[in-house]
Write a protein that holds these residues in place. Structure first.
Motif: not given
Lengths: 264, 216
Positions: B39-43, B100-101, B103, B108, B171
Motif C-alpha cells: 500500500x505504501x511502496x515509498x516506505x 519519495x517521502x 517530494x 517539510x 523503530x
C-alpha cells in the motif's frame, strides 16, 4: 445492513472515499497481528456471532446487550469521515452507524458518569495477536463524557454500505474523527461509565508517546516523528494535517483553556 | 603470510560482488515498477535501502577481521567496492527520504531535519562517509599516506554506530534485527581493538629482539 435502511448524512466531507480494497487491507488491529496486512490475513479468527456488549457503571440500565438489541429501532446513517492514524497515514471512509449519544441517552447515565471506558473483545484462544504481549490485553480506550456525547462521535457497524469487515473492527466500533485512529476502538465488548479518567492501552504502554486525548494536532509532534503532514492512502504526495483533523469548528470548544501540548 | 590471490580470481570476485550488490537495487526498482510493494511502496523502498546500506557497511567492516583470521587477501581486494556499495545504498536511502517521502518539499525537509534527532544522526553519518568515498580513489589514498588513510577510515565505525542509533530511535517495539546489528558492530569493534593490541605487542617484541645483542 442488519435489515435496516441507511440514511445519508448531509454534513459530510465531499472528499473522495479511499478505495474500499485499500481501506480494508491496510489496518492496525493488534489483536489480529502487528503487521499492516495481518488484520486482513487473520480476519477469520475474529468470531462476531453472536455478539453482545456488557454495558455497566454509572447508568440506570446496566446489562448485557445483544447487538440486535443495540440496533433495534435505530436509523443507520452513512457518514463520510476522514480517519487520521497517529502513524501519519490517513483514509476517507464512508461509515455506517449511529451517534453514540443516542445510545448513551437511552442508557440514562447518572451524574457521576464523567468518562466512558471502552473495551475490545478478549479472546486469546482465537485471536493470534492476544497470545503475544504487544499490549496489555484487552485493548481499552476512553472518552470524556462530553466527547462521547458529541454529535460527530459514531458507533459504526458498517462501511461502504456493507457490514464492517473483521479487520476494520466488526461487528461494532467507535469512530471519533477528530482523534488519532487508535482512539476509535474496534470490536467493542464492554462499555463502562465511570467517574475517573480511564487509562487507555497505548497510554499505559507508552505514556510519553500517546496521551489520553490524542486529538489530531499538526503542532504537537510524536517523539519519533512529526504530525505536520500525512499520506492519504492511494495518493502519492503528502498533504498537510489539519488541526482536529479538520473538525475544529465543531469540536475545538471541548478543549478551551487546555494546553494541548500537555494534554496530547 | 597472506596468500597471494590470482588476478583472475580477484576480477571474478569483484564482478560477482558487483552483480550481487546491484540485485537488491534492481529488485526494488522492478517491484516498484510492477506495483508489488504494498500500500505504501515509498516506505518499503526507504526502509530496504537503509537496511542494505547498513548491512553493506557492517559487512565491509567485517572484511578486515576475516582477512586477519584467514590470511586470504581476497577479502581485502573487495573491501573498496563493498564500502562504495554501502555508500550507494545509504545515499539512495537519503534520496528516497527527500524524494519519495517528502517530494522535495523543502519546508517539510527542513522541518523534519530540524526537529527529529534520528534524521540528524542519519544525515551526519552519511556526511562522514563522504571523505571516505573521496579517499577511496587509489591516487588520493597514496597522496594521503597509509597511516593517515587508516586513521581517517576508522570513521566508518562511527558511521555504522550512527546508522544503528538512527534505526533504534525510529523503530517501533522490539526488533531482533536491531539488536543483531548492534551485536555485530560491538563484535567488530572488539576484534579491531584486540587486533590493535596484538599488533602493538608484536611490534614491541620486534623492537626488543632488535635491541637485544645476539649471542654468538
Amino acid at each position: 445492513l442488519y435489515g435496516q435502511a441507511i440514511a445519508s448524512w448531509t454534513d459530510g466531507t465531499n472528499e473522495e472515499p479511499t478505495d474500499q480494497a485499500l481501506a480494508s487491507s491496510y489496518n492496525n488491529f493488534f489483536e489480529l497481528g502487528t503487521g499492516k496486512s495481518d488484520p486482513k490475513d487473520n480476519a477469520h479468527f475474529l468470531r462476531t456471532e453472536p455478539w453482545s456488549v456488557r454495558i455497566e457503571g454509572e447508568i440506570a440500565k446496566p446489562g448485557l446487550y445483544p447487538l440486535e438489541d443495540l440496533l433495534a429501532g435505530r436509523t443507520l446513517e452513512e457518514r463520510i469521515y476522514r480517519l487520521r492514524c497517529v502513524e501519519t497515514w490517513s483514509k476517507v471512509i464512508p461509515w455506517v452507524g449511529f451517534p453514540l449519544a443516542d445510545l448513551i441517552r437511552r442508557l440514562a447515565p447518572t451524574s457521576r458518569a464523567k468518562y466512558v471506558l471502552f473495551e475490545s473483545i478478549m479472546d486469546p484462544d482465537n485471536l493470534p495477536g492476544q497470545r503475544r504481549p504487544a499490549l496489555d490485553w484487552p485493548y481499552q480506550e476512553g472518552l470524556r463524557i462530553d466527547e462521547a456525547m458529541h454529535p460527530l462521535t459514531l458507533i459504526a457497524v458498517g462501511m461502504y454500505g456493507e457490514m464492517l469487515p473483521a479487520q476494520n473492527g466488526a461487528p461494532l466500533r467507535l469512530v471519533v474523527p477528530w482523534k488519532y485512529g487508535f482512539k476509535s476502538i474496534k470490536s467493542i465488548a464492554r462499555i463502562r461509565f465511570q467517574e475517573t479518567q480511564p487509562l487507555s492501552s497505548w497510554e499505559a504502554k507508552q505514556p510519553r508517546e500517546y496521551g489520553f486525548y490524542a486529538n489530531v494536532n499538526p503542532e504537537v509532534r510524536h517523539p519519533r516523528w512529526l504530525q505536520a503532514t500525512e499520506r492519504r492512502l492511494g495518493e502519492r504526495a503528502r498533504i498537510a494535517t489539519q488541526m482536529f483533523n479538520g473538525y475544529g469548528d465543531q469540536v475545538a470548544h471541548l478543549y478551551v483553556g487546555m494546553d494541548l501540548s500537555i494534554h496530547f | 603470510m597472506p596468500v597471494k590471490a590470482a588476478k583472475s580470481t580477484i576480477r571474478l570476485l569483484r564482478l560477482a560482488l558487483f552483480i550481487g550488490m546491484s540485485l537488491p537495487l534492481l529488485g526494488l526498482a522492478l517491484a516498484w515498477h510492477q506495483d508489488r510493494l504494498g500500500v505504501i511502496p515509498e516506505e518499503v523502498v526507504l526502509h530496504s535501502l537503509g537496511r542494505w546500506g547498513l548491512y553493506a557497511l557492517l559487512a565491509t567492516l567485517a572484511l578486515g577481521p576475516l582477512f586477519r583470521l584467514t590470511h586470504r587477501l581476497e577479502f581485502m581486494m573487495i573491501r573498496r567496492q563493498l564500502g562504495l556499495w554501502s555508500f550507494v545504498y545509504i545515499t539512495a536511502h537519503l534520496l528516497a527520504w527527500a524524494w519519495l517521502e517528502l517530494h522535495w518539499v523543502w519546508t517539510v525537509v527542513w522541518l523534519e531535519l530540524s526537529q527529529l534527532l534520528h534524521l540528524q544522526i542519519g544525515l551526519f553519518s552519511w556526511l562522514l562517509l563522504i571523505p571516505l568515498v573521496i579517499t577511496s580513489v587509489p591516487l588520493l589514498q597514496k597522496a594521503l599516506g597509509m597511516p593517515r588513510w587508516r586513521w581517517l577510515h576508522r570513521l566508518s565505525y562511527l558511521c555504522a554506530a550512527g546508522g544503528i542509533l538512527h534505526f533504534f530511535l525510529l523503530a517501533r517495539g522490539f526488533r531482533a534485527e536491531l539488536w543483531l546489528t548492534l551485536l555485530a558492530l560491538v563484535l567488530l569493534i572488539i576484534l579491531r581493538l584486540l587486533d590493535a593490541k596484538w599488533l602493538s605487542y608484536k611490534a614491541e617484541l620486534q623492537v626488543r629482539r632488535e635491541q637485544t645483542p645476539s649471542r654468538k
